[in-house]
Design an enzyme around this catalytic site. Structure first.
Site, PDB file in Angstrom:
ATOM      1  CE  LYS A 165     -13.696 -36.711  62.264  1.00  0.00           C
ATOM      2  NZ  LYS A 165     -12.813 -37.815  62.358  1.00  0.00           N
ATOM      3  CE  LYS A 219      -4.442 -36.148  62.026  1.00  0.00           C
ATOM      4  NZ  LYS A 219      -3.970 -37.503  61.765  1.00  0.00           N
ATOM      5  CE  LYS A 255     -11.653 -38.573  55.772  1.00  0.00           C
ATOM      6  NZ  LYS A 255     -10.453 -39.151  56.349  1.00  0.00           N
TER       7      LYS A 255
END
Ligand code: AQP
Length: 332
Positions: free
Chosen positions: A195, A198, A112
């Site tokens: 995967k 969101k 991230k």
């Protein structure tokens, strides 16, 4: 009864199919076999920028979805993380027990932070796994039902529990991850190598449970498969089809072997059309129930208030022991 604890972020309003099949579905099953604590982790949501009003609204939406999915406040404890201040308090103590290098090795943070760039990455995101350890250890949890992406964070939780116990004396139960292999990683409908997520899925790759079922049915029907026509579970060579079979099996209770047999000689179109229908049948009442809870915020808030009270009783006891063990002077 063994105890379980798990949490879900209130970001983006709707849960997605990966959240449900990877985690929430297990939570519903475990409320009858475990002393179960489930929470909406709003402190974790704050690790990336949130609009305050949206976060407040999304926390209720998340709680409503948990109840709509089948969590029963009479059989388990449902609460909002920020209603129990002990999470942040234990989080601090555990931060002081975690190595900087150790936290730097968390792959979710690395992924991230690379994506966002260091200027937009908060220290909160860096210490997220430590707060997650606090969430779990506060409740002396035996097991933590999560998706496969949380495995490394669970390992850190175990290390921190053992470190604390070793340094200060037996205080925390060392928890196990509870990961159902079949549904540990629901993948993106457009890119089955990723995967469903969101933050990284494209709109066409993610099934949001609160979207119009028609919209989701269309996404399922246009899911990426492969150029072959055989319906067979093969994660490596047929990841798209395998993901659809996993979702289908999980939503209906059929086994993947049953489905392979049922669709022998049929094309991908038939599988997708049927799965779209199965999904619609599941999602329609789920959305209705979520809306009903949201239409009655007083009842929802009172469920959450009772949940927080029950959670706090357990959390306060653990925190008091921790404060005593680390040497804090008791407040008079
Ligand atoms: N694709 C998935 N398959 C199986 N399980 C999944 N989970 C998430 N995605 C999948 C599990 O859902 C639970 C709640 O996750 P969360 O609150 O951490 O939600 P999240 O991480 O915000 O969901 P995303 O989509 O994974 O968000 P980003 O993209 O921000 O990382 C957890 O138990 C998780 O394992």
């Amino acid at each position: 009864r063994p105890r379980v604890l798990s949490g879900i972020q209130p970001t983006s309003g709707s849960f997605h199919l990966g959240n449900y099949l990877g985690a929430v579905r297990q939570w519903v099953a475990q409320q009858d076999t475990h002393d179960a604590f489930y929470m909406v982790v709003d402190l974790h949501a704050l690790t990336v920028v949130q609009d305050p009003e949206a976060l407040r609204a999304d926390s209720r939406v998340a709680a409503a979805q948990l109840l709509a999915a089948g969590l029963d406040p009479e059989r388990c404890t449902v609460f909002i993380q920020s209603h129990v201040p002990e999470h942040a308090q234990l989080g601090w103590v555990l931060n002081c027990l975690t190595g900087f290098g150790e936290a730097s090795r968390m792959t979710q943070f690395k992924d991230k932070s690379v994506k966002q760039g260091t200027d937009r990455t908060t220290v909160g995101l860096f210490t997220y796994p430590v707060l997650m350890a606090a969430d779990i250890l506060l409740y002396q949890s035996d097991a933590v039902p999560v998706g496969g992406d949380q495995r490394q964070h669970l390992e850190l939780t175990r290390v921190l529990a053992e470190r604390f116990n070793g340094r200060y004396g037996e205080t925390f139960k060392v928890p196990d991850a509870f990961i159902v292999p079949e549904t540990a990683r629901i993948t993106d409908l457009q890119d089955p190598a990723l995967k469903m997520s969101k933050s990284s899925s494209t709109p066409k790759g993610i099934v949001n449970l609160l979207d119009e079922p028609k919209v989701s049915a269309k996404k399922i029907k246009s899911a990426v498969t492969d150029t072959d026509t055989v319906i067979r579970y093969d994660e490596e060579n047929k990841p798209g089809v395998s993901n659809l079979l996993t979702i289908y099996a999980a939503l209906t209770g059929a086994t993947v072997a049953d489905l392979e047999q049922r669709y022998e000689g049929k094309g991908y179109g038939a599988l997708k059309t049927d799965l779209a229908e199965v999904y619609t049948e599941w999602a329609t009442p789920f959305r209705d129930r979520t809306r009903e809870y949201l239409d009655d915020p007083e009842t929802l808030d009172s469920i959450l208030a009772k949940g927080a009270e029950k959670a706090r009783a357990v959390a306060a006891e653990t925190l008091a022991r921790v404060y005593e063990r680390v040497g804090f002077l008791p407040a008079k």
